[in-house]
Design an enzyme around this catalytic site. Structure first.
Site, PDB file in Angstrom:
ATOM      1  N   PHE A 117      -9.874   4.714   5.320  1.00 54.56           N
ATOM      2  CA  PHE A 117      -8.449   4.822   4.941  1.00 54.56           C
ATOM      3  C   PHE A 117      -7.647   5.636   5.900  1.00 54.56           C
ATOM      4  CE2 PHE A 117      -5.668   3.911   1.009  1.00 54.56           C
ATOM      5  CZ  PHE A 117      -6.278   2.863   0.738  1.00 54.56           C
ATOM      6  N   GLN A 231       7.374  10.368   0.518  1.00 62.41           N
ATOM      7  CA  GLN A 231       6.428   9.252   1.378  1.00 62.41           C
ATOM      8  C   GLN A 231       7.009   7.854   1.487  1.00 62.41           C
ATOM      9  OE1 GLN A 231       2.188   8.261   0.439  1.00 62.41           O
ATOM     10  NE2 GLN A 231       2.270   9.506   2.329  1.00 62.41           N
ATOM     11  N   HIS A 233       5.529   4.477   2.388  1.00 63.89           N
ATOM     12  CA  HIS A 233       4.446   3.831   2.632  1.00 63.89           C
ATOM     13  C   HIS A 233       4.983   2.635   3.778  1.00 63.89           C
ATOM     14  CE1 HIS A 233       0.916   1.153   2.609  1.00 63.89           C
ATOM     15  NE2 HIS A 233       0.452   1.963   1.773  1.00 63.89           N
ATOM     16  N   LEU A 243       3.730  -3.056  -3.130  1.00 64.74           N
ATOM     17  CA  LEU A 243       3.211  -2.588  -2.080  1.00 64.74           C
ATOM     18  C   LEU A 243       1.802  -3.605  -1.566  1.00 64.74           C
ATOM     19  CD1 LEU A 243       1.745   0.187  -0.780  1.00 64.74           C
ATOM     20  CD2 LEU A 243       0.403   0.328  -2.944  1.00 64.74           C
ATOM     21  N   GLU A 246      -2.962  -0.157   1.931  1.00 60.88           N
ATOM     22  CA  GLU A 246      -3.535   0.317   3.284  1.00 60.88           C
ATOM     23  C   GLU A 246      -4.760  -0.320   3.418  1.00 60.88           C
ATOM     24  OE1 GLU A 246      -2.081   4.395   4.008  1.00 60.88           O
ATOM     25  OE2 GLU A 246      -4.288   4.945   4.502  1.00 60.88           O
ATOM     26  N   ARG A 286       0.397   7.591   6.976  1.00 63.00           N
ATOM     27  CA  ARG A 286       1.717   7.055   6.726  1.00 63.00           C
ATOM     28  C   ARG A 286       3.066   7.484   7.329  1.00 63.00           C
ATOM     29  NH1 ARG A 286      -0.207   6.405   0.187  1.00 63.00           N
ATOM     30  NH2 ARG A 286      -1.904   4.814   0.770  1.00 63.00           N
ATOM     31  N   HIS A 354       7.379   5.306  -1.623  1.00 63.17           N
ATOM     32  CA  HIS A 354       6.192   5.351  -2.331  1.00 63.17           C
ATOM     33  C   HIS A 354       5.610   6.408  -3.318  1.00 63.17           C
ATOM     34  CE1 HIS A 354       2.247   3.503  -3.202  1.00 63.17           C
ATOM     35  NE2 HIS A 354       1.513   4.448  -2.562  1.00 63.17           N
ATOM     36  N   ARG A 389       0.959  13.013   2.253  1.00 61.59           N
ATOM     37  CA  ARG A 389      -0.166  12.725   1.627  1.00 61.59           C
ATOM     38  C   ARG A 389      -1.173  11.469   2.355  1.00 61.59           C
ATOM     39  NH1 ARG A 389      -2.181   8.922  -1.936  1.00 61.59           N
ATOM     40  NH2 ARG A 389      -0.033   7.670  -2.337  1.00 61.59           N
TER      41      ARG A 389
END
Lengths: 580, 246
Positions: A117, A231, A233, A243, A246, A286, A354, A389
Site C-alpha cells: 500500500f 486528505q 485521495h 473512490l 489505492e 497520497r 477523502h 494519513r
C-alpha cells in the site's frame, strides 16, 4: 420529551463505534451500553472503505517499520507514543476481527494474505478483495447482535451533548421516524461519527459525513485538533467522486498523463518500473501524488473533460484474472458508473477530498479534555495520522482506538453515579431551540442548498490542495457571513415524521462550524507540511510549527487557535524520502 | 436526448394525508444522472419536503433502494437514461410499511436478521495469541458470495411470498445465515437450522427466484435457500435413521 438512560453511549455505528460498544460489553458486561446513530449501523461510511487495513503480521516486517512509515508519511506531525501504541495493538485487533468471521483474503495455505500500500515499506495491508470496509463493518455489526446488552437507537440524530458539572452526561437526539425529541443520559459518551468530507463539493465521502461529532464536541467546549489537514485521495472518478482504491496501484496500476507518460517520476517519487515498488512512484503517499496532479495540470499535461481536468489510471496490463480476483469492486464501479471496463480501457481519475486527519482532540485512550467525553475513528485526532494519513491505517485505527476508548470510557462510567438532574433542564432548552428554529421558522428566506453550495465553493477555492493566506482570509470572512445567513434559513418541511430537510439543516450548521475550524487552522499554520501546502509559505518550519493546532469555539467570531507540541519518542524530524 | 424528464414520485405525509399520492416533478435530463441525482435536484431546488434515504452513492451502503417503474433498484445505480421517455415512477419498496414518502420501515428485517444468528458460533474459542483460523481460498469461496449482501431490502420487496406472509424470514436473512453456515470457521449450522427449518423459515419459499434477479450484488439468495432446503431435508431424513442425526 422522552427520557432514557444508559451508562456508556456510543454516538455512531461504524467501525470505531461498534468496536467501542463491544469493548464495553466485554470488559464491563454489567454496564448498559447503547449505540445511537443517524443511520442503521450497516449504512455507516466504513462500508465504503476499499483497499485494506494495515497491521504487521508477516515475517520480515516489524512494528518499528510500520511506525516509521506512518510517522514519515505524516510529515512528523504524528504523536509518536500514539503511533507506537497503534502499530503494537493493530495486529491483535485485526486477528480478533478474523476470529469474528471477517472474510479476509488468504494465501494458498490458508494464512492471512497481505498486499502493498502507498507509503508502506513492507506488505502489511490485510484485505477482503477491494471491499475491506464493507466486510469489516458487516462483520462487526453482525457480531454486535450477539450481545444482548448492546442497545441501539437506530436513526436517531444527535443535536447536542449534555454537559453539566464539567462533564459530559448524555445527549439530546431527534428520533427521525417520529420527530420526537429524546434526552439520553449517560455517564460516558464516545463520539464515533466519522469525518466531514461533505464540507467540500467533490468528495468520496457519503452524504452522511458532515462532521457531526466534531461540531458537537466543539460546541461543548472541546477543541478540534489539526483541522487544516485534509486528505485528497489521488484517484477519484470525475463527477461522482467515487473512490478508485489505492489497491489498484498497489496491484500494479499506473498513473499516466495525457501523453501516456508516468508523470510521477518528475516529482521526486522514484523511477518507473514495470512492477510496483514499495514507497515509490504510484505507491508514494497520497499528499504527494495529489500535489503532483496539480503541478501536472499547471504544465498542461492533464486531460480535460466535462468535469475538469483528469489523468488516466491504467490497469489494463494487470489482466482480467487479477482484476476480478483482487479488484472486483473497481471493475464493478467503473462499469456501472462510467461505462468503462478497466480490463480494456483506462480509468479517468482526479484528486478528491477523502479523509480528515484532524478531529476532536483526544489522548492516547480516546479521552477528550472534557471529562466523560471520548472520541475514536475519523472524528478523533489522537494523532496517529499527522499531516497525511497513509492508506490502510484508518481501518485499524477505528479498531485500536475504538477498543481503547470503549474500555476506558467503561471504566470511567463504572465509577460514577447517575447524571445530575439539572442536565434535563438543558435538554428542555434544546428541545425548545429545535422547535423554534425548525418548526416556526417561517418568513426567513435562505435555502439549505444555496448556503451549502456557497460553503462548497468557498472551501474548494481556499482550502484545497494548495492554499494561500489571502484566499484563506477571504474564506474565513465568507464563512462568518454564511453563519449569519444560516440564522435566516427557511424550510419547506415543517412536519415531524422523517423530516430529512430538518436533518440536512442541522448537518449544514455542523459543517459550517467545522469549515471555520479548517480555514482558521490553515490560515494560522504559515508553513507547508504534508497535505497542508501554502504557496506563500512553501517550506516545512519545524522551529515554529512542530505542533498541533487546537481550534476552540469562540463566543463570537472565528475559532481561537492554540498550539501544543508534537510528542516525539524515537524518530526525530527528518526528510520524507520516497523512491530513492 | 430530452432537455428535461418527468418523475412521478410517491408522496405520503402521514400528518397531512390519509393515503399515498403521486406527485410529478420536471427535472433536467443529464446523461450521467441517476434517479437519486434527480431526487436530490427536487429536494434542493423544487421541494425540500420530499423525504428519502441515501448515503454512499456508490452502491454499497444499501440505503437508497426504491421501486423505479415498478422494479426494486438502488436509485444510485439507476440511470435516468435507462428509463426514458418518462414520466419515471419512483415509489417506496413493496411489502414494508411506508413511514413517509419513499422511506420504509425496516424494523421487521432488523429483528429477523438477529434471529438467524449471523455471527460466528463456536464451541471453543482459540486464544488470539495462536493466530488466525486457517481458511484456504477455496474455503473462502464457499461462502464469499453470500457475504456480499448489503441489506438493501430489494429482495424482500421482490419476494411475493414475503408479500403474502410477512412472517417469512426472507431472502437476505437466509442468505446471511447460509454465509455463516458455509464458513469453515463456524460451528453453528445446527443451531441455525432449527430456526430456519421452522414454520417461518426456508420451506415457505416456493422458489420464485425474484430475489436473485433483483439483487444488485449477485448474492443469489434463492440459491442459498435451495441449498438450505437440501441440508434441512438430509438432516430430517437422518433423524429417521435408528442412530439419529449426527
Amino acid at each position: 420529551m422522552d427520557l432514557s438512560a444508559c451508562d456508556v453511549l456510543v454516538v455512531g455505528g461504524g467501525g470505531a463505534g461498534l468496536r467501542a460498544a463491544i469493548a464495553v460489553a466485554e470488559t464491563h458486561p454489567n454496564l448498559r451500553v447503547a449505540v445511537i446513530s443517524k443511520v442503521y449501523p450497516m449504512r455507516s461510511h466504513t462500508v465504503s472503505a476499499e483497499g485494506g487495513a494495515a497491521a504487521v503480521i508477516k515475517p520480515g516486517d516489524s512494528l518499528e517499520e510500520h511506525a516509521y512509515d506512518t510517522i514519515s508519511g505524516g510529515d512528523w506531525l504524528c504523536d509518536q507514543d500514539a503511533v507506537e501504541a497503534f502499530v503494537r495493538e493493530a495486529p491483535a485487533e485485526m486477528l480478533r476481527l478474523e476470529h469474528w468471521g471477517c472474510p479476509w483474503n488468504r494465501e494458498p495455505d490458508g494464512s492471512i494474505a497481505v498486499r502493498p500500500f502507498g507509503g508502506m515499506k513492507a506488505q502489511r495491508t490485510w484485505f477482503a478483495a477491494d471491499k475491506t470496509g464493507f466486510h469489516m463493518l458487516h462483520t462487526l455489526f453482525q457480531t454486535t447482535l450477539k450481545y444482548d446488552v448492546i442497545q441501539r437507537y437506530d436513526e436517531f440524530f444527535v443535536t447536542k451533548l449534555l454537559v453539566d458539572e464539567g462533564r459530559c452526561q448524555g445527549v439530546v437526539a431527534i428520533e427521525l421516524g417520529t420527530g420526537k425529541i429524546h434526552a439520553i443520559t449517560a455517564k460516558a459518551v464516545i463520539l464515533c461519527t466519522g469525518g466531514c468530507g461533505k464540507v467540500f463539493p467533490f468528495t468520496t465521502n457519503a452524504n452522511i459525513k458532515n462532521g457531526d461529532g466534531m461540531a458537537l464536541a466543539y460546541r461543548a467546549g472541546a477543541p478540534l485538533k489539526d483541522m487544516e489537514f485534509v486528505q485528497y485521495h489521488p484517484t477519484g472518478l470525475p463527477f461522482t467522486g467515487i473512490l478508485i482504491t489505492e489497491a489498484a496501484r498497489s496491484e500494479g496500476g499506473w498513473l499516466l498523463n495525457k501523453d501516456g507518460y508516468r508523470y510521477l517520476q518528475d516529482y521526486d517519487l522514484g523511477k518507473p518500473e514495470p512492477r510496483p515498488v514499495l514507497r515509490s512512484m504510484e505507491l508514494g503517499p497520497r499528499d504527494r501524488l495529489s500535489q503532483a496532479f496539480v503541478k501536472e495540470q499547471e504544465k498542461g499535461r492533464t486531460l480535460e473533460g466535462p468535469y475538469g481536468h483528469y489523468v488516466h489510471l491504467d490497469l489494463r496490463h494487470l489482466g482480467e484474472k487479477l482484476i476480478d480476483k483482487k479488484l472486483p469492486f473497481v471493475r464493478e464501479l467503473c462499469l456501472k458508473y462510467v461505462g468503462i471496463d478497466p480490463v480494456k480501457e483506462m480509468i479517468p481519475v482526479r484528486p478528491v477530498v477523502h479523509y480528515m486527519m484532524g478531529g476532536v482532540s483526544t489522548d492516547i485512550d480516546g479521552a477528550t479534555p472534557l471529562p466523560g467525553l471520548y472520541a475514536a475513528g475519523e472524528v478523533a485526532c489522537v494523532s496517529i495520522n499527522g499531516a497525511n494519513r497513509l492508506g490502510s491505517n484508518s481501518l485499524p485505527e477505528c479498531l485500536v482506538f475504538g477498543a481503547r476508548a470503549g474500555k476506558v470510557a467503561a471504566a470511567f462510567a463504572a465509577e460514577l453515579k447517575a447524571p445530575s438532574p439539572s442536565v434535563l433542564t438543558q435538554a428542555h432548552d434544546e428541545e425548545r431551540r429545535l422547535e423554534e428554529k425548525f418548526r416556526r421558522g417561517r418568513g426567513a428566506k435562505e435555502r439549505i442548498a444555496t448556503l451549502r453550495a456557497e460553503m462548497h465553493e468557498t472551501m474548494e477555492e481556499s482550502a484545497g490542495i494548495y492554499r494561500n493566506g489571502p484566499a484563506l482570509q477571504k474564506a474565513a470572512d465568507k464563512l462568518r457571513s454564511l453563519q449569519e445567513r444560516f440564522r435566516h434559513l427557511t424550510l419547506d418541511d415543517h412536519s415531524y415524521t422523517f423530516n430529512t430537510e430538518q436533518t440536512a439543516a442541522l448537518e449544514l450548521s455542523y459543517m459550517l462550524d467545522v469549515a471555520e475550524t479548517i480555514v482558521q487552522s490553515a490560515l494560522q499554520r504559515t508553513e507547508s507540511r504534508g497535505s497542508h501546502q501554502r504557496t506563500d509559505y512553501p517550506e516545512r518550519d519545524d522551529k515554529n510549527f512542530l505542533g498541533h493546532a487546537l481550534a476552540y469555539r469562540a463566543e463570537d467570531g472565528p475559532p481561537r487557535i492554540e498550539w501544543v507540541p508534537v510528542t516525539i519518542t524515537r524518530w526525530p524530524p527528518g526528510q520524507r524520502v520516497y523512491g530513492r | 436526448m430530452p432537455a428535461t424528464v418527468a418523475l412521478a414520485v410517491a408522496r405520503y405525509r402521514p400528518e397531512e394525508e390519509p393515503a399515498p399520492t403521486l406527485q410529478t416533478y420536471e427535472v433536467p435530463f443529464r446523461e450521467d444522472w441517476v434517479v437519486l441525482d434527480a431526487l436530490n435536484y427536487i429536494k434542493d431546488r423544487l421541494d425540500g419536503s420530499l423525504s428519502f434515504r441515501w448515503s454512499c452513492r456508490m452502491g454499497v451502503c444499501g440505503s437508497c433502494g426504491m421501486k423505479v417503474n415498478g422494479t426494486p433498484v438502488l436509485t444510485c445505480a439507476a440511470f435516468l437514461s435507462e428509463h426514458l421517455p418518462g414520466p419515471i415512477r419512483v415509489e417506496p419498496l413493496d411489502y414494508f410499511p411506508v413511514v413517509r414518502d419513499l422511506v420504509v420501515d425496516l424494523s421487521d428485517f432488523m429483528r429477523k436478521l438477529k434471529k438467524v444468528k449471523p455471527w460466528i458460533l463456536r464451541e471453543e474459542e482459540k486464544p488470539l495469541a495462536e493466530g488466525e483460523y486457517r481458511q484456504t481460498p477455496d474455503q473462502l469461496d464457499a461462502y464469499k458470495q453470500f457475504s456480499m449482501c448489503i441489506n438493501c431490502m430489494l429482495c424482500y420487496s421482490a419476494c411475493p411470498i414475503y408479500g403474502l406472509e410477512p412472517s417469512f424470514i426472507g431472502p437476505a436473512a437466509i442468505a446471511l445465515a447460509q454465509r455463516y453456515n458455509m464458513d469453515s470457521r463456524d460451528q453453528g449450522a445446527r443451531e441455525r437450522l432449527e430456526i430456519l427449518s421452522g414454520y417461518d423459515g426456508i420451506w415457505q419459499c416456493t422458489f420464485v427466484g425474484e430475489c436473485t434477479k433483483v439483487c444488485p450484488k449477485n448474492v443469489d439468495p434463492a440459491g442459498a435457500i435451495q441449498q438450505y432446503k437440501l441440508t434441512s431435508a438430509v438432516h430430517w431424513l437422518k433423524t429417521l435413521l435408528p442412530w439419529g442425526a449426527r
